[in-house]
Design an enzyme around this catalytic site. Structure first.
Site, PDB file in Angstrom:
ATOM      1  N   LYS A  83       3.512  38.543  13.564  1.00 51.74           N
ATOM      2  CA  LYS A  83       3.808  39.071  14.892  1.00 51.74           C
ATOM      3  C   LYS A  83       3.093  40.405  14.993  1.00 51.74           C
ATOM      4  CE  LYS A  83       6.830  38.281  18.424  1.00 51.74           C
ATOM      5  NZ  LYS A  83       7.412  37.067  18.963  1.00 51.74           N
ATOM      6  N   VAL A 187      12.554  29.490  31.479  1.00 49.42           N
ATOM      7  CA  VAL A 187      13.096  28.402  30.655  1.00 49.42           C
ATOM      8  C   VAL A 187      14.343  27.805  31.290  1.00 49.42           C
ATOM      9  CG1 VAL A 187      13.997  27.780  28.383  1.00 49.42           C
ATOM     10  CG2 VAL A 187      12.206  29.501  28.548  1.00 49.42           C
ATOM     11  N   GLY A 188      15.265  28.673  31.720  1.00 51.76           N
ATOM     12  CA  GLY A 188      16.543  28.209  32.272  1.00 51.76           C
ATOM     13  C   GLY A 188      16.361  27.213  33.408  1.00 51.76           C
TER      14      GLY A 188
END
Ligand SMILES: NC(=O)c1ccc[n+]([C@@H]2O[C@H](COP(=O)([O-])OP(=O)(O)OC[C@H]3O[C@@H](n4cnc5c(N)ncnc54)[C@H](O)[C@@H]3O)[C@@H](O)[C@H]2O)c1
Length: 360
Positions: A83, A187-188
């Protein structure tokens, strides 16, 4: 947290490589953390964030890169974990030159690290970074990229939720269940669609009025509640945190009425020990990094030349992985979060070891 793990200092992180990058002209200050390349090149996004201090930025990149190694291992990818963080306010300092300077540092790692989007970086930024390095994913479709990763993230969460439902109620479906979705973002929104198609009853909330308007217009059958606290206290079977981290904490877990937690948000457990609290209350928690791996599966596919159907097939396997973790958790008498970590470590060790077989 120190970087070098030693037996004298067990709190150290054990990363393979941590690289500090600076370009004074553009104001770039970045840290790239490579936790493990046991399974392949490290993949993980770049977070662009105004950290209060360099040590906060370092702590975050060490944490996040370790998390990616576990996520990528359980997603079945031939990729290690890494990351990066860029320290600064993206609103103020993000520029073409800064992103390209960053791209050159990524290139200098010669493929040990592939970057992607994270908080504060977007598909368009990846297209800019790609002008300096080939080790970038999450580019736009026009540039050969996988585009919006929330599509397969939502699909994967739905698969993990099916596996959890099967474990608790005996059938891999949400039909007839009440599912509470906290966060109707990228996403939801897709998740709500999958749940409705499967025959679930959806209760939802969001702090953004536009998201609520979307729900009223697109899915009038969804019940909207005031806030996440109301959702936690509602009569729901499944709780799906799809907003920010820390949704499962000392306040929410005792109040939670759901029997299953499965959602997209990263770092849902506010601190270690919450997984035990959930288990003690008989609530099955499908670990966040297992069920939300569809996004990384989507962008990882770009490395081979993006193929949506192949990526979707891989994201569908989140159902099998979640099942296996829940089985292992029962067999070993540990919470699913612990079982998931063990399975990831096993794959990194067993498959990573194969590189010791000399080829030429
Ligand atoms: N997008 C991906 O591919 C992906 C992949 C893995 C994990 N995740 C994680 O899933 C979560 C959602 O991601 P996203 O891409 O949909 O983000 P997003 O920003 O599009 O959506 C988040 C939604 O949550 C809402 N929200 C914020 N605080 C809230 C609160 N207190 N109560 C209710 N709603 C609230 C926001 O208004 C927004 O609509 C994040 O934690 C993200 O890190 C996303």
């Amino acid at each position: 947290m120190g970087v070098f793990a030693t037996t004298e200092d067990p709190g150290s992180s054990g990363h393979e490589q941590v690289v500090f990058c600076q370009d004074k002209q553009t104001g770039l200050k970045a840290i790239i953390g490579i936790y493990s390349t046991a399974l392949g090149p490290a993949l993980g996004g770049t977070r662009f964030y105004p950290y209060a201090s360099e040590s906060d930025a370092l702590a975050d990149v060490l944490d996040l890169s370790r998390g990616m190694a576990y996520k990528n291992a359980l997603a079945g990818l031939d990729l290690g974990g890494g990351k990066a963080v860029i320290w600064g306010d993206p609103e103020r300092i993000k520029s073409e030159a800064l992103l390209r300077a960053y791209g050159r540092f990524v290139e200098s790692l010669a493929g040990r690290y592939y970057t992607a989007c994270d908080v504060g970086t977007y598909v368009a930024d990846m297209d800019v970074i790609a002008r300096e390095t080939s080790y970038v994913t999450g580019r736009s479709v026009e540039h050969g990229g996988a585009g919006d990763s929330s599509i397969l993230t939502a699909w994967g969460v739905f698969q993990g939720m099916r596996a959890a439902a099967e474990h608790v109620w005996g059938a891999p479906t949400l039909a007839g269940r009440r599912v509470g979705v906290a966060g109707l973002g990228k996403v939801g929104k897709y998740l709500v669609g999958h749940l409705i198609d499967d025959g679930a009853e959806v209760v939802a909330t969001d702090v953004n009025p536009r998201a609520l308007e979307w729900a009223r217009a697109t899915h009038p059958q969804v019940t909207l509640v005031d806030d996440a606290a109301a959702l936690v206290a509602a009569d729901i079977d499944v709780y799906a945190p799809c907003a920010l981290g820390g949704a499962l904490n000392d306040d929410t877990v005792p109040a939670l009425r759901a029997k299953v937690v499965a959602g997209a948000a990263n770092n849902q457990l506010a601190h270690s020990g919450i997984e035990k609290l959930l288990a003690d209350r008989g609530i099955l928690y499908a670990p966040d990094y297992v069920v939300n791996a569809g996004g990384v599966i989507q962008v990882a596919d770009e490395i081979e030349g993006f193929n949506f159907d192949r990526a979707k097939l891989r994201a569908t396997r989140i159902y099998d992985t979640t099942r296996e973790i829940l089985r292992l958790a029962d067999a070993e008498g540990v919470p699913p979060a612990v079982a998931a970590d063990r399975l990831a470590e096993r794959r990194m060790a067993d498959v990573g070891r194969l590189r010791t077989i000399h080829l030429r």
